[in-house]
Design an enzyme around this catalytic site. Structure first.
Site: not given
Length: 412
Positions: A197, A87-88, A83-85, A81
């Site tokens: 969210d 990486t997974v 996202g802006g905050m 995954g």
């Protein structure tokens, strides 16, 4: 720019420098595999087949990379995954062999103290919670300047991916997923934590059918007067699902924003589209001013009564919504047995999820509803068995008649 390896020996050298394999495992592979292929891609393929490398690791090795394969005691196996905050990654503890999910703060983000604080706030919010429907946080670590969170790894799919793959979900299934998410949110709200969210991408359903709430990156402890939800006056959340008070930067926004977010998510699961469409600006205005088109007007298999429940969750004024996630659960549970287009009930709660719902809604009368759901599911199973038995009996009779007819013809 790293130089890609050209030979098998160069690949093995990078594997050793990356420390992605135990020495014993690599030695055993070299002993069993025979001569190493001369080309880098063939060697990488052989290492994947032997379980020494994952395809993700092999891809990076073939690019000439050997850094970033380890964070603390964890070996990176795959990227799952982004996202802006953060990486997974899927990772494995080198000693314990336990698979975990690592959320890594990007290097550029880590240069901003505000981003680092937000990252650690997510860790604090997750650590405060312990519920079957919320992903568990194990640790938060800074390793050589890299900040990362350690979460339990769940083998499953996020609901946005399910929507992309299948389109809208059967009514009972959609309701059961949202009921589980609401149970998790009730636990968070009881701890004073609002998510802020909730959306399909932040709800993951495991192979066991249990839904997990992910990504507490926007969470706030709304009972702490020093960190009121929305105090930054920024519109937080995702535009398709954001509550009106979040868009207004309202300092009074609280856990009821999560109920709106969850209602918008359920609307999307039921209809295949978010409550409002158009440009980002148009959606932001609509969330604040426009009534939502009833879900049953879009999809006729959505009961009108369920459509009304969703509209209450999507009320513009927080005071007009269900005041707790538990109340939303109580309103939604009767619709878990709504039949799909084949006439089959698609909603179900795994035993652990059912127990979590019961616990999270303590004080509300959900026990009889859960019992009714179980009874209906048992009845549906019995009806299927009966249909199979009748079908088998008819087939047997027909086979007997055909056999007898054939025998009589032969005797003549």
């Amino acid at each position: 720019m790293p130089e890609p390896p050209r030979t098998g020996d160069a690949v093995l050298a990078l594997v050793r420098r990356a420390e992605v394999a135990d020495d014993d495992a690599l030695t055993g592979f070299l002993t069993r595999s025979g001569p190493i292929p001369s080309t880098a891609p063939d060697t990488a393929t052989r290492l994947i087949q032997a379980g020494i490398l994952t395809p993700f690791q092999a891809k990076l090795i073939l690019q000439g990379k050997h850094k970033g394969f380890k964070l603390g005691p964890y070996r990176i196996l795959n990227q799952i995954g982004a996202g802006g905050m953060g990486t997974v990654y899927l990772a494995e503890h080198a000693a314990l062999r336990r698979k975990v999910a690592l959320k890594v703060l990007p290097g550029k983000q880590s240069l901003d103290p505000a981003n680092v604080e937000r990252f650690y706030r997510e860790a604090r919010a997750a650590a405060a919670l312990d519920h079957p429907n919320i992903v568990h946080a194990y640790d938060v670590v800074c390793d050589r300047g890299t900040h990362f969170l350690v979460f339990e790894y769940i083998d499953g799919e996020t609901l946005d991916r399910l929507l992309a793959a299948r389109g809208r979900l059967p009514v009972g299934q959609a309701v059961s997923y949202v009921v589980q998410a609401a149970a998790g949110l009730q636990h968070a709200h009881d701890k004073g934590v609002a998510h802020r969210d909730i959306k399909p991408a932040n709800l993951l359903v495991g192979r066991d059918g249990i839904v997990k709430v992910l990504d507490l990156g926007l969470a706030e402890f709304f009972e702490d007067s020093s960190t009121k939800l929305g105090a930054s006056n920024n519109a937080m959340g995702t535009t398709d699902y954001v509550a009106p008070e979040q868009l207004r930067g309202c300092t009074a926004a609280d856990h009821r924003a999560d109920i709106y977010n969850l209602g918008a998510t359920l609307y999307h699961l039921l209809t295949g589209q978010p409550p409002f469409t158009g440009t980002t600006a148009a959606k932001m205005i609509a969330h604040q001013l426009s009534p939502v088109q009833p879900a049953h007007d879009i999809c006729d298999d959505v009961p009108e009564a369920l459509s009304n429940v969703v509209e209450i969750m999507l009320a513009k004024d927080p005071a007009d919504r269900y005041q707790t996630a538990a109340e939303a659960v109580q309103a939604l549970l009767p619709f878990m047995n709504t039949p799909d287009r084949r006439g089959m009930a698609s909603g179900k709660l795994p035993p652990l999820a059912a127990a979590a719902v019961q616990e999270s809604t303590a004080g509300l009368e959900v026990g009889p509803i859960l019992e009714a759901i179980d009874t209906a599911a048992a009845l549906a199973r019995a009806q299927r068995v009966t249909r199979w038995a009748v079908t088998g009996m008819i087939a047997g009779i027909l086979f007997g008649i055909i056999s007898l007819t054939a025998a009589l013809v032969m005797c003549q």
